[in-house]
Design an enzyme around this catalytic site. Structure first.
Site, PDB file in Angstrom:
ATOM      1  N   ALA A  63      -6.925   3.954  -8.510  1.00  0.00           N
ATOM      2  CA  ALA A  63      -8.317   4.317  -8.214  1.00  0.00           C
ATOM      3  C   ALA A  63      -8.470   5.835  -8.181  1.00  0.00           C
ATOM      4  CB  ALA A  63      -8.753   3.723  -6.877  1.00  0.00           C
ATOM      5  N   ASP A 105     -13.428   0.160   2.789  1.00  0.00           N
ATOM      6  CA  ASP A 105     -14.473   0.107   3.810  1.00  0.00           C
ATOM      7  C   ASP A 105     -15.671   0.984   3.438  1.00  0.00           C
ATOM      8  OD1 ASP A 105     -12.456   2.241   4.312  1.00  0.00           O
ATOM      9  OD2 ASP A 105     -13.860   2.841   5.878  1.00  0.00           O
ATOM     10  N   TYR A 128     -17.984   7.719  -4.113  1.00  0.00           N
ATOM     11  CA  TYR A 128     -16.773   6.893  -4.113  1.00  0.00           C
ATOM     12  C   TYR A 128     -17.101   5.461  -3.708  1.00  0.00           C
ATOM     13  CZ  TYR A 128     -12.366   4.978  -2.335  1.00  0.00           C
ATOM     14  OH  TYR A 128     -11.299   4.158  -2.076  1.00  0.00           O
TER      15      TYR A 128
END
Length: 289
Positions: A63, A105, A128
């Site tokens: 990522a 989260d 993000y």
């Protein structure tokens, strides 16, 4: 034996998975894909490379995780986090392969006051988080049998993270300031890797979204105090509000994740965050990293 491809193989989670998959007793053939093998921003190449590698299972840990930098590089962050994940999900869906993808989260806005369930509404507040939310939606569309694991506050003996930064700053300075009004649970990447291995070795496969972090509720300030105590350092730590430490990307104020689903479905064991920190620090002492 089935081939397991790990993307982001040189990242914190990728390295922990590499340690576990390298054990001779594991019934998998691992393929470790770092940027030299699978460059996620080269979205147009992903299908070709996956067709060449022919993995049976993909653990998508790669990522773009530079949260503040993503605010200035939204196109690159979207390519790596969203568009690349969509290609991976398409491969798995089209070829009936299994997918475990790691999310965050940060898909939430932090407005909750109790642990966040998997079906809570997502409302990311930074680039993000938006790219990771879009990746989740792509997996749901192209590979509905895929497993998505959201996690938070990841640290490891590998890579750069809060724990290693705190250790360095506390050794260099006599006092530091740490935010005390962002609440969540840290995740030792080795524990997340253990949870993934539990799923890979399970007879059960139920697609959908799951949450994983270590047990406990703390602030970054609490975490820093525990690191100081465990490492027996003398630095003074001052608590400060988020408003005193502005960053390009806004952070969720509350990130605690409800974890009963992953425990009940896969019998995943979740250690307490303080025990995990102690284990990481012991491993760091002997790792020469």
């Amino acid at each position: 034996m089935k081939k397991v491809l790990v993307t982001g193989a040189n990242g914190q989670l990728g390295m922990e998975l590499k340690d576990m998959l390298s054990t001779s007793s594991i019934p998998f053939i691992p393929i470790y894909a770092d940027r030299t093998i699978l460059t996620l921003e080269k979205v147009e190449e992903i299908e070709l490379i996956l067709n060449q590698l022919q993995p049976d299972i993909i653990v998508h840990a790669g990522a773009y995780t530079a949260v503040d930098k993503a605010e200035a590089e939204p196109i690159l962050a979207d390519a790596v986090n969203h568009l690349a994940t969509a290609e991976i999900a398409k491969y798995c869906g089209k070829n009936n392969k299994k997918l475990i993808a790691i999310s965050t989260d940060y898909v939430f806005d932090g407005s909750f006051s109790s642990p966040i369930a998997e079906d809570a509404p997502t409302q990311p507040i930074n680039v993000y988080g938006r790219t990771k939310r879009d990746a989740e939606q792509a997996i749901a569309a192209y590979c509905p049998d895929g497993i998505i694991i959201r996690t938070s506050w990841v640290y490891s003996v590998y890579g750069n993270n809060f724990v290693k930064t705190m250790l360095r700053l506390m050794q260099q300075r006599t006092k530091i300031s740490v935010i005390d009004d962002q609440i969540g649970s840290p995740t030792y990447a080795k524990n997340l890797a253990r949870a993934i291995m539990t799923i890979l070795l399970s007879d059960v496969w139920i697609g959908g979204i799951y949450h994983y972090s270590d047990e406990g509720r703390i602030s970054w300030y609490d975490f820093a105090l525990a690191i100081k105590e465990a490492a027996e350092l003398n630095c003074t730590i001052h608590p400060i509000p988020t408003s005193s430490y502005p960053t390009p990307a806004q952070r969720p104020k509350f990130s605690m994740l409800e974890k009963s689903k992953i425990k009940d479905t896969f019998n995943v064991k979740v250690p307490a965050w303080k025990d995990s920190l102690q284990e990481m620090l012991r491993n760091l002492k002997t790792s020469n990293l």
